[in-house]
Motif scaffolding. Structure first.
Motif, PDB file in Angstrom:
ATOM      1  N   GLU A  98       0.891  -1.155  -0.162  1.00 25.28           N
ATOM      2  CA  GLU A  98       0.183   0.131   0.115  1.00 25.28           C
ATOM      3  C   GLU A  98       0.864   1.188  -0.231  1.00 25.28           C
ATOM      4  O   GLU A  98       0.439   2.136  -0.212  1.00 25.28           O
ATOM      5  CB  GLU A  98      -1.042   0.098   1.227  1.00 25.28           C
ATOM      6  CG  GLU A  98      -1.870   1.036   1.369  1.00 25.28           C
ATOM      7  CD  GLU A  98      -2.959   1.010   2.211  1.00 25.28           C
ATOM      8  OE1 GLU A  98      -3.679   2.043   2.627  1.00 25.28           O
ATOM      9  OE2 GLU A  98      -3.161   0.078   2.843  1.00 25.28           O
ATOM     10  N   LEU A  99       1.943   1.153   0.602  1.00 25.09           N
ATOM     11  CA  LEU A  99       2.795   2.390   0.807  1.00 25.09           C
ATOM     12  C   LEU A  99       3.133   3.002  -0.901  1.00 25.09           C
ATOM     13  O   LEU A  99       3.101   3.934  -1.327  1.00 25.09           O
ATOM     14  CB  LEU A  99       4.283   1.886   1.142  1.00 25.09           C
ATOM     15  CG  LEU A  99       5.352   2.931   1.281  1.00 25.09           C
ATOM     16  CD1 LEU A  99       5.040   4.129   2.216  1.00 25.09           C
ATOM     17  CD2 LEU A  99       6.729   2.538   1.566  1.00 25.09           C
ATOM     18  N   LYS A 119       2.899   6.611  -5.259  1.00 28.00           N
ATOM     19  CA  LYS A 119       2.917   6.740  -6.679  1.00 28.00           C
ATOM     20  C   LYS A 119       4.163   7.878  -7.061  1.00 28.00           C
ATOM     21  O   LYS A 119       3.576   8.888  -7.814  1.00 28.00           O
ATOM     22  CB  LYS A 119       1.862   6.861  -7.505  1.00 28.00           C
ATOM     23  CG  LYS A 119       0.923   5.426  -7.494  1.00 28.00           C
ATOM     24  CD  LYS A 119      -0.242   5.445  -8.378  1.00 28.00           C
ATOM     25  CE  LYS A 119      -0.849   4.290  -8.738  1.00 28.00           C
ATOM     26  NZ  LYS A 119      -1.391   3.679  -7.252  1.00 28.00           N
ATOM     27  N   PRO A 120       5.179   7.661  -6.754  1.00 27.77           N
ATOM     28  CA  PRO A 120       6.192   8.693  -6.835  1.00 27.77           C
ATOM     29  C   PRO A 120       6.584   8.949  -8.233  1.00 27.77           C
ATOM     30  O   PRO A 120       6.713   7.890  -8.910  1.00 27.77           O
ATOM     31  CB  PRO A 120       7.378   8.570  -5.773  1.00 27.77           C
ATOM     32  CG  PRO A 120       7.349   7.212  -5.800  1.00 27.77           C
ATOM     33  CD  PRO A 120       5.892   6.814  -5.745  1.00 27.77           C
ATOM     34  N   LYS A 121       7.119  10.038  -8.378  1.00 28.78           N
ATOM     35  CA  LYS A 121       7.907   9.981 -10.208  1.00 28.78           C
ATOM     36  C   LYS A 121       9.077   9.332  -9.842  1.00 28.78           C
ATOM     37  O   LYS A 121       9.882   8.989 -11.120  1.00 28.78           O
ATOM     38  CB  LYS A 121       8.093  11.430 -10.379  1.00 28.78           C
ATOM     39  CG  LYS A 121       6.498  12.512 -10.430  1.00 28.78           C
ATOM     40  CD  LYS A 121       7.010  13.896 -10.862  1.00 28.78           C
ATOM     41  CE  LYS A 121       5.624  14.725 -10.919  1.00 28.78           C
ATOM     42  NZ  LYS A 121       5.974  15.910 -11.340  1.00 28.78           N
ATOM     43  N   ALA A 125       9.972  -5.327  -2.464  1.00 22.93           N
ATOM     44  CA  ALA A 125      10.305  -3.790  -2.336  1.00 22.93           C
ATOM     45  C   ALA A 125      10.807  -3.266  -3.837  1.00 22.93           C
ATOM     46  O   ALA A 125      10.146  -2.133  -4.043  1.00 22.93           O
ATOM     47  CB  ALA A 125      11.352  -3.530  -1.316  1.00 22.93           C
ATOM     48  N   LEU A 126      11.658  -4.249  -4.326  1.00 28.12           N
ATOM     49  CA  LEU A 126      12.228  -3.525  -5.834  1.00 28.12           C
ATOM     50  C   LEU A 126      10.882  -3.493  -6.520  1.00 28.12           C
ATOM     51  O   LEU A 126      10.702  -2.464  -7.229  1.00 28.12           O
ATOM     52  CB  LEU A 126      13.268  -4.455  -6.245  1.00 28.12           C
ATOM     53  CG  LEU A 126      14.458  -4.459  -5.566  1.00 28.12           C
ATOM     54  CD1 LEU A 126      15.354  -5.691  -6.182  1.00 28.12           C
ATOM     55  CD2 LEU A 126      15.047  -3.169  -6.069  1.00 28.12           C
ATOM     56  N   SER A 127      10.219  -4.554  -6.676  1.00 28.70           N
ATOM     57  CA  SER A 127       8.884  -4.509  -7.451  1.00 28.70           C
ATOM     58  C   SER A 127       8.069  -3.379  -7.357  1.00 28.70           C
ATOM     59  O   SER A 127       7.431  -2.767  -8.193  1.00 28.70           O
ATOM     60  CB  SER A 127       8.165  -5.995  -7.577  1.00 28.70           C
ATOM     61  OG  SER A 127       7.125  -5.822  -8.201  1.00 28.70           O
ATOM     62  N   GLY A 128       7.702  -3.326  -6.071  1.00 33.67           N
ATOM     63  CA  GLY A 128       6.718  -2.340  -5.564  1.00 33.67           C
ATOM     64  C   GLY A 128       7.282  -0.706  -5.964  1.00 33.67           C
ATOM     65  O   GLY A 128       6.512  -0.061  -6.544  1.00 33.67           O
ATOM     66  N   ALA A 129       8.412  -0.499  -5.582  1.00 32.04           N
ATOM     67  CA  ALA A 129       9.151   0.761  -6.099  1.00 32.04           C
ATOM     68  C   ALA A 129       9.197   0.859  -7.594  1.00 32.04           C
ATOM     69  O   ALA A 129       8.920   2.249  -7.992  1.00 32.04           O
ATOM     70  CB  ALA A 129      10.372   1.026  -5.255  1.00 32.04           C
ATOM     71  N   GLN A 175       7.322  -0.383  -9.919  1.00 36.08           N
ATOM     72  CA  GLN A 175       6.004  -0.139 -10.595  1.00 36.08           C
ATOM     73  C   GLN A 175       5.498   1.137 -10.195  1.00 36.08           C
ATOM     74  O   GLN A 175       4.703   1.960 -11.064  1.00 36.08           O
ATOM     75  CB  GLN A 175       5.281  -1.254 -10.179  1.00 36.08           C
ATOM     76  CG  GLN A 175       5.525  -2.634 -10.664  1.00 36.08           C
ATOM     77  CD  GLN A 175       4.587  -3.680 -10.451  1.00 36.08           C
ATOM     78  OE1 GLN A 175       3.581  -3.348 -10.473  1.00 36.08           O
ATOM     79  NE2 GLN A 175       5.173  -5.198 -10.292  1.00 36.08           N
ATOM     80  N   ALA A 176       5.599   1.506  -8.898  1.00 34.94           N
ATOM     81  CA  ALA A 176       4.816   2.844  -8.658  1.00 34.94           C
ATOM     82  C   ALA A 176       5.622   3.985  -9.191  1.00 34.94           C
ATOM     83  O   ALA A 176       4.905   4.979  -9.489  1.00 34.94           O
ATOM     84  CB  ALA A 176       4.919   2.976  -6.907  1.00 34.94           C
ATOM     85  N   SER A 177       6.874   3.933  -9.510  1.00 35.68           N
ATOM     86  CA  SER A 177       7.577   5.264  -9.890  1.00 35.68           C
ATOM     87  C   SER A 177       7.641   5.025 -11.542  1.00 35.68           C
ATOM     88  O   SER A 177       8.398   5.920 -11.925  1.00 35.68           O
ATOM     89  CB  SER A 177       9.003   5.117  -9.518  1.00 35.68           C
ATOM     90  OG  SER A 177       9.776   3.898  -9.899  1.00 35.68           O
ATOM     91  N   GLY A 178       7.002   4.129 -12.025  1.00 36.26           N
ATOM     92  CA  GLY A 178       7.140   3.923 -13.558  1.00 36.26           C
ATOM     93  C   GLY A 178       8.563   3.498 -14.020  1.00 36.26           C
ATOM     94  O   GLY A 178       8.821   3.958 -15.174  1.00 36.26           O
TER      95      GLY A 178
END
Length: 337
Positions: A274-275, A280-282, A300-304, A306-309
């Motif tokens: 959820e973080l 969803k940072p740039k 963590a790698l996957s989440g960060a 995907q969220a940062s594009g």
């Protein structure tokens, strides 16, 4: 009969000049060592590139498995958040990074945690650089580990009273339009707060949860530096962000953060999905190096990522990563191309 003047041969003159040079060099090195330990001399023989007025530079310094962030504010002031683990190679990196930016005085020095990889190098830094204001965890226990003790001992011996890294404390500069403040841990007067819990029970988990979460903003660009806190702290930050952080009579819009520093070097504690779904940072940054904790974790790698594009940076692969903020936007420079 007049005495003849002694003539010095060429070899003798060279020997005398050489001896004088050696003596002068020794005197110079002795004097220099009073101000700069010779082991750090190479960190001072660097070209200086000072920040331009009106822009902010945020550098995540490559200190292996540790943390060190240098901030150069648009008004010329500076901040150092953490100082690596205190090993010689990493102390050298921190000092070199400061000198490359022409930083002799640190306006705000922050120790976000009593964990060694964050506070280990600070005892050396405060001896070699002048510091105006120091923030530390609220942790009155005299000894937690050697690294934290060395830092706090220096403050005690020099009668330096630090301020605390806790909710609401920080710097709000309306003239230049930037702020720099702590979102967590809670005030140490709150019995159920992270700092109070850590003071009662000195486990690593409690130490991590009591580490400072820092918000930095300039020109509409926000940096959320998540510290070491696990899911409990991350949920607290998300829930507060949904309603807005109210600090010093102003509301901070951290939900729109541009840059997210991934928690705890991307460990399993940073795998709370959820973080990344919420912020969803740039861009995202992980400060990490060789370690025995299997960090960064795949989750963590996957989440960060995907969220940062896909704009994910790692100090172990990219070296020191610098974000330069100006005119409501930012550019990124990596040490390793």
């Amino acid at each position: 009969m007049a005495k003849q003047k002694k003539k010095f041969g060429k070899g003798k003159i060279i020997a005398i000049v050489g001896g004088v040079f050696i003596c002068l060099s020794a005197i110079f090195l002795i004097i220099l060592n009073i101000y700069i330990p010779l082991k750090y001399l190479s960190a001072y023989i660097v070209a200086s590139d000072k920040n331009c007025a009106g822009q902010m530079r945020v550098s995540f310094v490559d200190v292996g498995y540790g943390d060190c962030t240098i901030i150069e504010f648009p008004d010329g002031k500076t901040a150092l958040i953490d100082g690596g683990d205190g090993t010689y190679p990493n102390n050298l990196k921190v000092l070199r990074a400061l000198n490359e930016r022409g930083i002799n005085n640190i306006d705000y020095l922050v120790c976000t945690s009593a964990c060694p990889e964050k506070c280990g190098g600070l005892a050396e830094i405060v001896k070699l650089k002048s510091v105006s204001v120091i923030f530390t965890p609220y942790f009155p226990i005299r000894y937690y580990n050697t690294e934290y003790y060395s830092f706090r001992r220096f403050l005690y011996d020099n009668n330096i009273e630090p301020e605390f890294c806790e909710y609401g404390n920080g710097i709000f500069n309306d003239e230049y339009g930037y702020n720099f403040c702590f979102l967590s841990p809670s005030n140490h007067m709150i019995d159920s707060g992270e700092g109070s819990v850590f003071n009662k029970n000195h486990t690593k988990e409690n130490a991590d949860n009591a580490s400072a979460v820092t918000w930095l903003e300039y020109g509409g660009i926000g940096f959320l530096l998540m510290g070491n806190g696990g899911e409990k702290v991350q949920r607290k930050i998300i829930n507060s962000a949904k309603v807005g952080f109210e600090i010093n009579g102003r509301t901070l819009n951290i939900a729109g953060c541009s840059v997210l520093k991934v928690p705890d070097h991307g460990s399993a504690a940073a795998s709370y999905g959820e973080l990344y779904d919420f912020f969803k940072p740039k861009a995202a940054i992980i400060s990490v190096g060789e370690n025995g904790y299997k960090s960064p974790s795949v989750q963590a790698l996957s989440g960060a990522y995907q969220a940062s594009g896909g704009n994910l940076y790692r100090t172990d692969e990219d070296g020191t990563v610098t974000f330069t903020v100006s005119s409501g936007d930012f550019k990124i420079e990596k040490e390793k191309k």
